[in-house]
Motif scaffolding. Structure first.
Motif, PDB file in Angstrom:
ATOM      1  N   SER A  85      -0.556  -3.657 -22.986  1.00 59.09           N
ATOM      2  CA  SER A  85      -1.397  -4.538 -22.355  1.00 59.09           C
ATOM      3  C   SER A  85      -1.180  -3.910 -20.832  1.00 59.09           C
ATOM      4  N   LEU A  86       0.049  -3.167 -20.645  1.00 64.16           N
ATOM      5  CA  LEU A  86       0.292  -3.158 -19.154  1.00 64.16           C
ATOM      6  C   LEU A  86      -0.790  -1.605 -19.005  1.00 64.16           C
ATOM      7  N   ARG A  87      -0.813  -0.811 -19.998  1.00 62.68           N
ATOM      8  CA  ARG A  87      -1.561   0.201 -19.624  1.00 62.68           C
ATOM      9  C   ARG A  87      -2.790  -0.117 -19.500  1.00 62.68           C
ATOM     10  N   GLU A  88      -3.568  -0.908 -20.388  1.00 62.44           N
ATOM     11  CA  GLU A  88      -4.699  -1.565 -20.136  1.00 62.44           C
ATOM     12  C   GLU A  88      -4.963  -2.160 -18.469  1.00 62.44           C
ATOM     13  N   ALA A  89      -4.177  -2.858 -18.373  1.00 68.87           N
ATOM     14  CA  ALA A  89      -4.130  -3.348 -16.961  1.00 68.87           C
ATOM     15  C   ALA A  89      -4.522  -2.259 -15.600  1.00 68.87           C
ATOM     16  N   VAL A  90      -3.461  -1.121 -15.951  1.00 66.11           N
ATOM     17  CA  VAL A  90      -3.261  -0.406 -15.020  1.00 66.11           C
ATOM     18  C   VAL A  90      -4.705   0.685 -14.971  1.00 66.11           C
ATOM     19  N   LYS A  91      -5.125   0.897 -16.184  1.00 67.49           N
ATOM     20  CA  LYS A  91      -6.414   1.532 -16.291  1.00 67.49           C
ATOM     21  C   LYS A  91      -7.563   0.611 -15.417  1.00 67.49           C
ATOM     22  N   ASP A 151      -3.705   3.949  -7.986  1.00 65.79           N
ATOM     23  CA  ASP A 151      -3.909   5.414  -8.254  1.00 65.79           C
ATOM     24  C   ASP A 151      -2.804   5.872  -9.229  1.00 65.79           C
ATOM     25  N   VAL A 152      -3.614   6.464 -10.277  1.00 67.35           N
ATOM     26  CA  VAL A 152      -2.619   6.976 -11.340  1.00 67.35           C
ATOM     27  C   VAL A 152      -2.481   8.486 -11.267  1.00 67.35           C
ATOM     28  N   ARG A 153      -1.532   9.050 -10.844  1.00 66.54           N
ATOM     29  CA  ARG A 153      -1.248  10.425 -10.501  1.00 66.54           C
ATOM     30  C   ARG A 153      -0.674  10.992 -11.842  1.00 66.54           C
ATOM     31  N   ARG A 154      -1.339  11.791 -12.415  1.00 69.39           N
ATOM     32  CA  ARG A 154      -0.640  12.529 -13.761  1.00 69.39           C
ATOM     33  C   ARG A 154       0.668  13.378 -13.398  1.00 69.39           C
ATOM     34  N   GLY A 155       1.643  12.935 -14.041  1.00 69.82           N
ATOM     35  CA  GLY A 155       2.948  13.928 -13.786  1.00 69.82           C
ATOM     36  C   GLY A 155       3.513  13.287 -12.795  1.00 69.82           C
ATOM     37  N   ASP A 156       3.269  12.356 -11.840  1.00 64.31           N
ATOM     38  CA  ASP A 156       3.917  11.789 -11.007  1.00 64.31           C
ATOM     39  C   ASP A 156       4.109  10.522 -11.003  1.00 64.31           C
ATOM     40  N   GLY A 157       3.296   9.690 -11.356  1.00 63.84           N
ATOM     41  CA  GLY A 157       3.482   7.870 -11.336  1.00 63.84           C
ATOM     42  C   GLY A 157       1.984   7.294 -10.995  1.00 63.84           C
ATOM     43  N   THR A 158       2.317   6.138 -10.904  1.00 63.32           N
ATOM     44  CA  THR A 158       1.127   5.063 -10.576  1.00 63.32           C
ATOM     45  C   THR A 158       1.513   4.497  -9.380  1.00 63.32           C
ATOM     46  N   TYR A 159       0.577   4.562  -8.298  1.00 65.59           N
ATOM     47  CA  TYR A 159       0.817   4.004  -7.044  1.00 65.59           C
ATOM     48  C   TYR A 159      -0.270   2.868  -6.700  1.00 65.59           C
ATOM     49  N   PRO A 184       0.642  -1.240   0.027  1.00 63.07           N
ATOM     50  CA  PRO A 184      -0.093   0.078  -0.007  1.00 63.07           C
ATOM     51  C   PRO A 184       0.908   1.371  -0.053  1.00 63.07           C
ATOM     52  N   GLY A 185       0.461   2.319  -1.001  1.00 63.11           N
ATOM     53  CA  GLY A 185       1.411   3.228  -0.986  1.00 63.11           C
ATOM     54  C   GLY A 185       2.494   3.272  -1.972  1.00 63.11           C
ATOM     55  N   ASP A 186       3.080   2.158  -2.259  1.00 61.34           N
ATOM     56  CA  ASP A 186       4.061   2.077  -3.021  1.00 61.34           C
ATOM     57  C   ASP A 186       3.965   2.651  -4.513  1.00 61.34           C
ATOM     58  N   ARG A 187       5.125   3.004  -5.042  1.00 60.28           N
ATOM     59  CA  ARG A 187       5.061   3.587  -6.479  1.00 60.28           C
ATOM     60  C   ARG A 187       5.337   2.347  -7.310  1.00 60.28           C
ATOM     61  N   LEU A 188       4.869   2.306  -8.485  1.00 58.50           N
ATOM     62  CA  LEU A 188       5.237   1.052  -9.355  1.00 58.50           C
ATOM     63  C   LEU A 188       6.448   1.637 -10.360  1.00 58.50           C
ATOM     64  N   PRO A 189       7.115   0.582 -10.787  1.00 60.27           N
ATOM     65  CA  PRO A 189       8.242   0.985 -11.619  1.00 60.27           C
ATOM     66  C   PRO A 189       7.844   1.636 -12.821  1.00 60.27           C
ATOM     67  N   PRO A 190       8.807   2.438 -13.542  1.00 60.90           N
ATOM     68  CA  PRO A 190       8.351   3.409 -14.914  1.00 60.90           C
ATOM     69  C   PRO A 190       7.747   2.060 -15.764  1.00 60.90           C
ATOM     70  N   GLU A 191       6.769   2.490 -16.699  1.00 64.08           N
ATOM     71  CA  GLU A 191       6.188   1.618 -17.500  1.00 64.08           C
ATOM     72  C   GLU A 191       7.114   0.919 -18.011  1.00 64.08           C
ATOM     73  N   LYS A 192       8.237   1.348 -18.898  1.00 64.11           N
ATOM     74  CA  LYS A 192       9.054   0.565 -19.784  1.00 64.11           C
ATOM     75  C   LYS A 192       9.686  -0.634 -18.896  1.00 64.11           C
ATOM     76  N   GLU A 193      10.073  -0.384 -17.694  1.00 63.60           N
ATOM     77  CA  GLU A 193      10.934  -1.111 -16.811  1.00 63.60           C
ATOM     78  C   GLU A 193       9.872  -2.321 -16.489  1.00 63.60           C
ATOM     79  N   LEU A 194       8.765  -1.783 -16.077  1.00 64.51           N
ATOM     80  CA  LEU A 194       7.896  -2.832 -15.602  1.00 64.51           C
ATOM     81  C   LEU A 194       7.317  -3.544 -16.596  1.00 64.51           C
ATOM     82  N   SER A 195       7.074  -3.167 -17.829  1.00 60.19           N
ATOM     83  CA  SER A 195       6.642  -4.009 -18.853  1.00 60.19           C
ATOM     84  C   SER A 195       7.804  -5.045 -19.220  1.00 60.19           C
TER      85      SER A 195
END
Length: 223
Positions: free
Chosen positions: A42-48, A57-65, A22-33
């Motif tokens: 497919s990663l973007r669709e899963a995050v949505k 929680d997708v925070r524009r300009g900050d990251g996904t948590y 809880p509260g952790d930030r996901l790695p950048p999209e490229k790294e995580l994929s």
């Protein structure tokens, strides 16, 4: 398995395994994929999808948590689905309540705190000032929710709460059309509270079952 479902499952495994909390930030999209062996699409669709059900929680300009994963958040999607109910499904909702709330009452009877007991007494005292059916329904909602919260199970509490709004109209209709509904509801609430205060879990469970089943039976006959 669809690629989006596979992506959702892999992110879920990261959370359940403790790689993400809880509260952790996901790695950048490229790294995580690359780490998960998934396409970025497919990663973007899963995050949505996981954002919709309040896991991410997708925070524009900050990251996904990862969210707090509190029951209140995770059951918001359930509340949305219930709000889309039809009149026919109200009976099914009462059927679920008939299963869950007696068990909640039994749990509450075993651990009723003085504060909750006083809160329930106050709610019962307020019924003297009930001016109409809508006031009674408001009392009914608060009374039932207080008992479920007293069970100490937050998931159970939030689940029952998510279903409550869908039954308001049926409760009001019963109060208007069924003779003696107000007095019966108040008397049944008093009996349930007495059982809770005595710590009699089996009686509290039985009385709650009878109470909800009575409303369900009336609704079935009136449908």
């Amino acid at each position: 398995m669809a690629v989006t479902d596979e992506a959702i499952q892999k992110i879920r495994e990261m959370i359940t395994s403790g790689d993400l909390g809880p509260g952790d930030r996901l790695p950048p999209e490229k790294e995580l994929s690359e780490r998960l062996g998934l396409s970025r699409n497919s990663l973007r669709e899963a995050v949505k999808a996981l954002e919709v059900i309040r896991v991410l929680d997708v925070r524009r300009g900050d990251g996904t948590y990862v969210t707090s994963l509190e029951p209140r958040l995770l059951l918001e999607a359930m509340s949305f689905v219930v709000d889309l109910h039809t009149d026919r499904s109200v009976l099914e909702i009462f059927g679920v309540r008939r299963i869950l709330e007696p068990a909640a009452a039994a749990l509450a009877a075993r651990q009723l705190s003085p504060e909750t007991s006083a809160r329930l007494e106050h709610l019962m005292d307020e019924t003297d000032a009930v001016a109409g059916v809508e006031d009674l329904v408001e009392h009914d909602l608060e009374f039932h929710q207080a008992i479920v919260e007293a069970s100490g199970n937050e998931y159970l509490s939030r689940l029952v709460e998510s279903m409550s709004s869908a039954t308001v109209r049926a409760r009001i209709w019963r109060g208007i059309t069924q003779q003696g509904a107000t007095d019966r509801t108040i008397a049944e609430h008093r009996g349930i509270l007495d059982a809770l205060q005595r710590g009699d879990s089996r009686l509290a469970e039985a009385l709650m079952l009878t109470h909800i089943a009575g409303i369900e039976a009336w609704l079935r006959d009136a449908s």
